[in-house]
Design a protein around this motif. Structure first.
Motif, PDB file in Angstrom:
ATOM      1  N   VAL A  32       0.842  -1.208   0.000  1.00  0.00           N
ATOM      2  CA  VAL A  32       0.000   0.000   0.000  1.00  0.00           C
ATOM      3  C   VAL A  32       0.876   1.257   0.000  1.00  0.00           C
ATOM      4  CG1 VAL A  32      -1.681   1.343   1.338  1.00  0.00           C
ATOM      5  CG2 VAL A  32      -1.989  -1.105   1.082  1.00  0.00           C
ATOM      6  N   MET A  33       1.901   1.263   0.858  1.00  0.00           N
ATOM      7  CA  MET A  33       2.746   2.462   0.945  1.00  0.00           C
ATOM      8  C   MET A  33       3.543   2.686  -0.349  1.00  0.00           C
ATOM      9  SD  MET A  33       4.244   2.319   4.812  1.00  0.00           S
ATOM     10  CE  MET A  33       3.386   3.139   6.143  1.00  0.00           C
ATOM     11  N   ARG A  34       4.123   1.624  -0.880  1.00  0.00           N
ATOM     12  CA  ARG A  34       4.991   1.783  -2.055  1.00  0.00           C
ATOM     13  C   ARG A  34       4.194   1.913  -3.354  1.00  0.00           C
ATOM     14  NH1 ARG A  34       8.396   2.846  -4.051  1.00  0.00           N
ATOM     15  NH2 ARG A  34       9.849   1.295  -4.797  1.00  0.00           N
ATOM     16  N   ASP A  35       3.373   0.901  -3.641  1.00  0.00           N
ATOM     17  CA  ASP A  35       2.751   0.872  -4.969  1.00  0.00           C
ATOM     18  C   ASP A  35       1.469   1.680  -5.070  1.00  0.00           C
ATOM     19  OD1 ASP A  35       4.684  -0.529  -6.218  1.00  0.00           O
ATOM     20  OD2 ASP A  35       3.697  -2.468  -6.139  1.00  0.00           O
ATOM     21  N   ILE A  36       0.715   1.754  -4.007  1.00  0.00           N
ATOM     22  CA  ILE A  36      -0.548   2.500  -4.110  1.00  0.00           C
ATOM     23  C   ILE A  36      -0.333   3.965  -3.764  1.00  0.00           C
ATOM     24  CG2 ILE A  36      -2.953   2.645  -3.361  1.00  0.00           C
ATOM     25  CD1 ILE A  36      -2.973  -0.323  -2.887  1.00  0.00           C
ATOM     26  N   GLU A  37       0.390   4.227  -2.673  1.00  0.00           N
ATOM     27  CA  GLU A  37       0.579   5.618  -2.237  1.00  0.00           C
ATOM     28  C   GLU A  37       1.847   6.262  -2.811  1.00  0.00           C
ATOM     29  OE1 GLU A  37      -1.598   7.441  -0.910  1.00  0.00           O
ATOM     30  OE2 GLU A  37      -3.032   5.836  -0.581  1.00  0.00           O
ATOM     31  N   GLY A  38       2.693   5.474  -3.443  1.00  0.00           N
ATOM     32  CA  GLY A  38       3.870   6.034  -4.108  1.00  0.00           C
ATOM     33  C   GLY A  38       4.959   6.537  -3.167  1.00  0.00           C
ATOM     34  N   MET A  39       4.999   5.997  -1.940  1.00  0.00           N
ATOM     35  CA  MET A  39       6.080   6.407  -1.022  1.00  0.00           C
ATOM     36  C   MET A  39       7.386   5.759  -1.480  1.00  0.00           C
ATOM     37  SD  MET A  39       3.908   6.137   2.551  1.00  0.00           S
ATOM     38  CE  MET A  39       5.250   6.354   3.702  1.00  0.00           C
ATOM     39  N   SER A  40       8.501   6.400  -1.194  1.00  0.00           N
ATOM     40  CA  SER A  40       9.798   5.850  -1.610  1.00  0.00           C
ATOM     41  C   SER A  40      10.156   4.645  -0.747  1.00  0.00           C
ATOM     42  CB  SER A  40      10.887   6.911  -1.473  1.00  0.00           C
ATOM     43  OG  SER A  40      11.159   7.134  -0.103  1.00  0.00           O
ATOM     44  N   GLY A  41      11.135   3.871  -1.222  1.00  0.00           N
ATOM     45  CA  GLY A  41      11.586   2.699  -0.467  1.00  0.00           C
ATOM     46  C   GLY A  41      12.131   3.103   0.891  1.00  0.00           C
TER      47      GLY A  41
END
Lengths: 79, 187
Positions: B137-146
């Motif tokens: 959710v954080m990476r792919d849906i919300e676009g947060m960095s690694g």
């Protein structure tokens, strides 16, 4: 040239999706994906899966996000 | 000069929409996501004096929010959400959620297919273990960095990648039939 393992191929596909490859390495990976139908299908279906979840997210965007009642929270802290 | 507590409030106000969506995806419903948001704000206010400034305020807040989601789940001792309940939730929230969606087909048959796909997406993501779901959710849906995701969850960037790749593969396999059908329809 040594044939890459499934894990290596998957890792490469994810690196392409994440934009972690650049220059020659990116060209090489894209070429590999193009020339291998199974890898191509894996790349497209993983990318599509991510797209579908991003579309689903847009549905949540239209929902009102509640306000944070800071004063009420401060009162709760005092208790 | 912004007072420290004001900085916390400003950051939370700026990040609350993203935080709310993450909480919704983690908890599975809007009401609980609202509670997580309020609880995060309360915990942040309470523990603000313990914030050492070693990370961004937003990262610290995401860590509180994700821990709150996980601990609520553990308390209920529910590891997966019943797809039937998810279906009910989706129907309860449909009218508002779908308002203004230009891509939504008016064809009843297409509508049914889209409903099915939507339920399949929800069912698949709730089958993921929470720690994998959070990363996805954080990476792919919300676009947060690694890096941001790693700091928010207090894990390494390598661990974020491993969980993300496994989550993607799992979801892709779960949705295989729908994606094949979709490609069959469009080709």
């Amino acid at each position: 040239m040594k044939k890459p393992t499934c894990d290596e191929i998957l890792q490469m596909i994810n690196q392409v999706i994440d934009g972690e490859l650049h220059g020659d390495k990116l060209v090489e990976a894209e070429e590999f994906i193009r020339q291998n139908p199974e890898c191509g299908a894996m790349f497209r279906t993983i990318s599509r899966t991510i797209d579908l979840y991003r579309q689903r997210r847009q549905e949540v965007d239209s929902v009102h996000v509640p306000e944070i009642d800071w004063e009420a929270l401060k009162q709760r802290l005092k208790k | 000069m912004i007072q420290p507590e004001e900085k916390l409030k400003l950051t939370l106000e700026q990040e609350k929409e993203k935080m709310f969506r993450i909480a919704w995806k983690m908890c599975g419903n809007q009401d609980e996501a609202e509670e997580v948001l309020q609880e995060t704000a309360l915990k942040a206010l309470k523990n603000w004096n313990q914030f050492r400034g070693e990370s961004l305020v937003s990262t610290w807040l995401y860590r509180i929010a994700s821990n709150t989601c996980l601990s609520r789940k553990r308390k209920r001792m529910v590891h997966t959400v019943d797809p039937i309940i998810l279906e009910e939730i989706a129907h309860d929230t449909e009218p508002d959620m779908m308002a203004g969606d230009a891509d939504w087909s008016r064809d009843p048959l297409a509508q049914t297919l889209n409903d099915e796909l939507r339920h399949a997406l929800d069912a698949a993501i709730y089958k993921l273990p929470e720690t994998y779901r959070l990363v996805f959710v954080m990476r792919d849906i919300e676009g947060m960095s690694g890096e941001e995701t790693a700091q928010s969850l207090d894990i390494s960037v390598t661990n974020v990648k491993v969980r993300l790749h496994r989550a993607r593969l799992f979801l892709r396999n779960e949705l295989d039939a729908y994606i094949k059908e979709e490609r069959g329809v469009t080709s």
